[in-house]
Scaffold this motif. Structure first.
Motif, PDB file in Angstrom:
ATOM      1  N   ALA A   1       2.211   0.241  31.343  1.00 22.88           N
ATOM      2  CA  ALA A   1       3.173   1.054  32.080  1.00 22.88           C
ATOM      3  C   ALA A   1       2.963   0.892  33.573  1.00 22.88           C
ATOM      4  N   ALA A   2       1.729   0.799  33.995  1.00 29.35           N
ATOM      5  CA  ALA A   2       1.443   0.639  35.420  1.00 29.35           C
ATOM      6  C   ALA A   2       1.918  -0.712  35.914  1.00 29.35           C
ATOM      7  N   VAL A   3       1.844  -1.717  35.051  1.00 26.28           N
ATOM      8  CA  VAL A   3       2.278  -3.046  35.453  1.00 26.28           C
ATOM      9  C   VAL A   3       3.798  -3.115  35.509  1.00 26.28           C
ATOM     10  N   THR A   4       4.496  -2.483  34.577  1.00 23.71           N
ATOM     11  CA  THR A   4       5.953  -2.602  34.539  1.00 23.71           C
ATOM     12  C   THR A   4       6.647  -1.699  35.545  1.00 23.71           C
ATOM     13  N   ALA A   5       6.038  -0.615  35.982  1.00 28.00           N
ATOM     14  CA  ALA A   5       6.696   0.290  36.922  1.00 28.00           C
ATOM     15  C   ALA A   5       7.010  -0.390  38.251  1.00 28.00           C
ATOM     16  N   PRO A   6       6.063  -1.101  38.895  1.00 31.61           N
ATOM     17  CA  PRO A   6       6.431  -1.784  40.140  1.00 31.61           C
ATOM     18  C   PRO A   6       7.480  -2.862  39.924  1.00 31.61           C
ATOM     19  N   ALA A   7       7.438  -3.543  38.785  1.00 33.56           N
ATOM     20  CA  ALA A   7       8.443  -4.571  38.515  1.00 33.56           C
ATOM     21  C   ALA A   7       9.828  -3.948  38.417  1.00 33.56           C
ATOM     22  N   ALA A   8       9.917  -2.765  37.798  1.00 40.11           N
ATOM     23  CA  ALA A   8      11.207  -2.083  37.697  1.00 40.11           C
ATOM     24  C   ALA A   8      11.689  -1.647  39.076  1.00 40.11           C
ATOM     25  N   GLN A   9      10.773  -1.187  39.909  1.00 43.55           N
ATOM     26  CA  GLN A   9      11.166  -0.780  41.258  1.00 43.55           C
ATOM     27  C   GLN A   9      11.587  -1.995  42.073  1.00 43.55           C
ATOM     28  N   ALA A  10      10.916  -3.124  41.871  1.00 42.41           N
ATOM     29  CA  ALA A  10      11.281  -4.335  42.604  1.00 42.41           C
ATOM     30  C   ALA A  10      12.650  -4.843  42.168  1.00 42.41           C
ATOM     31  N   ALA A  11      13.056  -4.527  40.928  1.00 41.30           N
ATOM     32  CA  ALA A  11      14.345  -4.984  40.428  1.00 41.30           C
ATOM     33  C   ALA A  11      15.510  -4.221  41.059  1.00 41.30           C
ATOM     34  N   LEU A  12      15.234  -3.079  41.670  1.00 46.85           N
ATOM     35  CA  LEU A  12      16.305  -2.326  42.316  1.00 46.85           C
ATOM     36  C   LEU A  12      16.802  -3.110  43.520  1.00 46.85           C
ATOM     37  N   PRO A  13      18.102  -3.327  43.623  1.00 47.15           N
ATOM     38  CA  PRO A  13      18.636  -4.101  44.737  1.00 47.15           C
ATOM     39  C   PRO A  13      18.558  -3.309  46.045  1.00 47.15           C
ATOM     40  N   ASN A  14      18.382  -4.034  47.141  1.00 48.74           N
ATOM     41  CA  ASN A  14      18.321  -3.365  48.439  1.00 48.74           C
ATOM     42  C   ASN A  14      19.725  -3.024  48.916  1.00 48.74           C
ATOM     43  N   PRO A  15      19.846  -2.143  49.910  1.00 48.67           N
ATOM     44  CA  PRO A  15      21.178  -1.711  50.376  1.00 48.67           C
ATOM     45  C   PRO A  15      22.067  -2.860  50.867  1.00 48.67           C
ATOM     46  N   ALA A  16      21.471  -3.866  51.503  1.00 50.29           N
ATOM     47  CA  ALA A  16      22.276  -5.003  51.970  1.00 50.29           C
ATOM     48  C   ALA A  16      22.868  -5.775  50.785  1.00 50.29           C
ATOM     49  N   HIS A  17      22.096  -5.906  49.728  1.00 55.40           N
ATOM     50  CA  HIS A  17      22.570  -6.589  48.523  1.00 55.40           C
ATOM     51  C   HIS A  17      23.713  -5.799  47.887  1.00 55.40           C
ATOM     52  N   VAL A  18      23.529  -4.480  47.767  1.00 53.27           N
ATOM     53  CA  VAL A  18      24.579  -3.626  47.192  1.00 53.27           C
ATOM     54  C   VAL A  18      25.845  -3.710  48.043  1.00 53.27           C
ATOM     55  N   LYS A  19      25.689  -3.713  49.375  1.00 53.79           N
ATOM     56  CA  LYS A  19      26.842  -3.806  50.281  1.00 53.79           C
ATOM     57  C   LYS A  19      27.563  -5.148  50.098  1.00 53.79           C
ATOM     58  N   ALA A  20      26.806  -6.229  49.914  1.00 58.35           N
ATOM     59  CA  ALA A  20      27.422  -7.541  49.690  1.00 58.35           C
ATOM     60  C   ALA A  20      28.237  -7.539  48.395  1.00 58.35           C
ATOM     61  N   VAL A  21      27.692  -6.929  47.344  1.00 58.70           N
ATOM     62  CA  VAL A  21      28.421  -6.849  46.065  1.00 58.70           C
ATOM     63  C   VAL A  21      29.652  -5.956  46.229  1.00 58.70           C
ATOM     64  N   GLN A  22      29.500  -4.867  46.972  1.00 61.14           N
ATOM     65  CA  GLN A  22      30.634  -3.967  47.219  1.00 61.14           C
ATOM     66  C   GLN A  22      31.744  -4.698  47.969  1.00 61.14           C
ATOM     67  N   ASP A  23      31.390  -5.515  48.950  1.00 58.58           N
ATOM     68  CA  ASP A  23      32.387  -6.305  49.673  1.00 58.58           C
ATOM     69  C   ASP A  23      33.082  -7.298  48.748  1.00 58.58           C
ATOM     70  N   LEU A  24      32.310  -7.907  47.842  1.00 58.85           N
ATOM     71  CA  LEU A  24      32.897  -8.837  46.871  1.00 58.85           C
ATOM     72  C   LEU A  24      33.889  -8.118  45.972  1.00 58.85           C
ATOM     73  N   LEU A  25      33.508  -6.953  45.461  1.00 60.69           N
ATOM     74  CA  LEU A  25      34.405  -6.199  44.588  1.00 60.69           C
ATOM     75  C   LEU A  25      35.679  -5.808  45.319  1.00 60.69           C
ATOM     76  N   SER A  26      35.544  -5.515  46.602  1.00 63.10           N
ATOM     77  CA  SER A  26      36.703  -5.156  47.407  1.00 63.10           C
ATOM     78  C   SER A  26      37.657  -6.338  47.568  1.00 63.10           C
ATOM     79  N   VAL A  27      37.117  -7.492  47.936  1.00 59.22           N
ATOM     80  CA  VAL A  27      37.981  -8.654  48.152  1.00 59.22           C
ATOM     81  C   VAL A  27      38.561  -9.151  46.825  1.00 59.22           C
ATOM     82  N   MET A  28      37.858  -8.891  45.708  1.00 55.53           N
ATOM     83  CA  MET A  28      38.384  -9.258  44.392  1.00 55.53           C
ATOM     84  C   MET A  28      39.427  -8.262  43.904  1.00 55.53           C
TER      85      MET A  28
END
Length: 179
Positions: free
Chosen positions: A21-48
């Protein structure tokens, strides 16, 4: 003898569980996308213009009555496109990389990309005769051969089932909201 083996195995799982559990918790947190990544996806969804895709998902969903269907579409009509993009971006950022979002946003801003989006949502049924191919200008053929575009379009196509799934989940959430 069997009991001893089962007891040792059970105890090893109990003590090993927290370590895993200790090993997988940081990996799960690292999998969370950063705000810039989310904004890039949001821009893509908008233009699509994915708000049209969400309406398509709602249209394909089964409803118990015509009144229920109308209520869902009334709620979708009241939901601004920006809110739909904002709500879909975080889960889709897990399957669409930032590089893909940026590349495909750039592509959909080109005249040919805009034409594709317009045809996807605003044109009726089209009949193609066997052997017919759509005319693509030379500069667009060159653009579509770029390595970044090829990789990004493949990743976006692979993410399409997840996009549809998340759109369905969003339609369900919007239909349950009080408005």
């Amino acid at each position: 003898m069997k009991f001893a083996v089962q007891a040792v195995l059970g105890l090893s799982l109990v003590f090993a569980g927290p370590a895993f559990a200790a090993v997988t918790a940081p990996a799960a947190q690292a999998a969370l996308p950063n705000p810039a990544h989310v904004k890039a996806v949001q821009d893509l969804l908008s233009v699509m213009q994915l708000e049209h895709g969400v309406r398509g998902v709602a249209a394909r969903s089964g409803y118990q009555s015509a009144g229920q269907r109308q209520a869902v579409f009334a709620k979708l009509d009241k939901t601004p496109p920006a809110e739909i993009h904002r709500r879909l971006a975080p889960p889709l950022a897990r399957v669409i990389s930032a590089d893909t979002a940026i590349e495909m946003t750039r592509f959909y801003h080109t005249p040919y990309g805009k034409q594709l989006i317009d045809k996807k949502y605003n044109s009726g049924a089209q009949v193609m005769m066997p052997g017919m191919r759509t005319a693509v200008p030379a500069e667009e053929r060159k653009e579509r051969k770029r390595a970044a575009y090829v990789l990004a379009s493949k990743e976006l196509a692979d993410a399409e089932p997840m996009i549809q799934h998340e759109a369905f989940k969003l339609v369900q959430l919007i239909s349950k909201e009080k408005r």
